[in-house]
Design an enzyme around this catalytic site. Sequence first.
Site, PDB file in Angstrom:
ATOM      1  N   LYS A  54      46.586  -4.539 -23.343  1.00  0.00           N
ATOM      2  CA  LYS A  54      45.580  -4.537 -24.413  1.00  0.00           C
ATOM      3  C   LYS A  54      46.203  -4.033 -25.718  1.00  0.00           C
ATOM      4  CE  LYS A  54      41.855  -3.752 -21.126  1.00  0.00           C
ATOM      5  NZ  LYS A  54      41.006  -2.791 -20.428  1.00  0.00           N
ATOM      6  N   GLN A  98      39.337   3.527 -20.729  1.00  0.00           N
ATOM      7  CA  GLN A  98      39.786   2.736 -19.576  1.00  0.00           C
ATOM      8  C   GLN A  98      39.172   3.283 -18.284  1.00  0.00           C
ATOM      9  OE1 GLN A  98      41.658  -0.106 -19.682  1.00  0.00           O
ATOM     10  NE2 GLN A  98      41.403  -0.292 -17.470  1.00  0.00           N
ATOM     11  N   ASP A 121      33.906  -2.368 -25.420  1.00  0.00           N
ATOM     12  CA  ASP A 121      33.744  -2.818 -24.031  1.00  0.00           C
ATOM     13  C   ASP A 121      32.286  -3.199 -23.755  1.00  0.00           C
ATOM     14  OD1 ASP A 121      35.977  -3.135 -22.491  1.00  0.00           O
ATOM     15  OD2 ASP A 121      36.069  -1.049 -21.807  1.00  0.00           O
TER      16      ASP A 121
END
Length: 282
Positions: A54, A98, A121
């Site tokens: 990412k 994460q 997200d």
Amino acid sequence: MVAQIIDGKALAARLRDQVRTEVEHFKRSTGRPIGLATVLVGDDPASEVYVNSKRKLSRETGIQDHHRRLPANATQEQVAQTLDELANDPAVSGILLQLPLPAHLDAKALIDRIPWNKDVDGLTTTSAGRLARNIEGLIPCTPAGVMSLLEDEGVQLQGAHAVVVGRSDLVGKPLAQLLLQKNATVTIAHSKTKDLAATTHQAQILIAAAGVPHLIGAEHIAPGTVVIDVGIHRTPEGLIGDVDFNAAQGKASRITPVPGGVGPMTIAELLRNTLKAAWLQS
Ligand code: NAP
């Protein structure tokens, strides 16, 4: 029938090119940078690989990299403080915590510290509510990637019967909302569904997001179905999905491979969300 393969890798590369151009445009027109903060707690090797790719792809599209790493024994307060600092930093457009987090941390509470307009997200309670109410916001990356694949393939969604296998907050639920917004008739199957094959057989569009390797075989697929495989499983033979690709290929009209289907789309959508977050804040 041999299914046509849907090339997620190629579409993801095109989307990243678009993001690169639009990031340049954002910087020129606002005079501000765009930054993505990735927060990694602990040393789970798979998470490290995901975060690194990412970060690499975001740098390649002109997005600044604000990485924070915390030890596996970091406390709830330490992670919360890191998230609050990033939330208040104007150079940070998007924050990605994460997952999974070490078991002693309350992941839901931490996710909800991220302001909705930096929630790249799309996992906060506010983002989920905005999606459910069809209010503009940031949509979870994997479901967004699935929708982009279907759109790029020109799959007719209005009036089509879509069956989503899986009801997680990360994939199944938001995907069902997005399909509903496009006027598909949506069925959600889960681990308590009684006859999975009978349910999935009704699908014109079948999306497997159960996290069970090769759960979906030929017996689950009606001829001509568009099959999207969200699952990712590492095996000694390489990555496989929730769909038994070889079996499904003889029944489906189109199918995503693993790897090279939904996976690359997830990161492309993360970059799109980071750009969108920057505009939402400007
Ligand atoms: P998850 O949180 O474990 O949710 C799995 C869902 O599937 C649950 O709703 C579960 O039902 C359902 N399920 C489990 N076994 C089932 C069965 N035998 N029949 C029908 N439904 C079943 O997983 P997730 O986070 O949504 O991820 C799903 C898969 O996608 C995983 O393989 C994950 O690695 C992959 N993934 C890929 C990407 C990508 O970028 N390609 C991104 C995210 C996730 P219950 O609710 O009843 O337990």
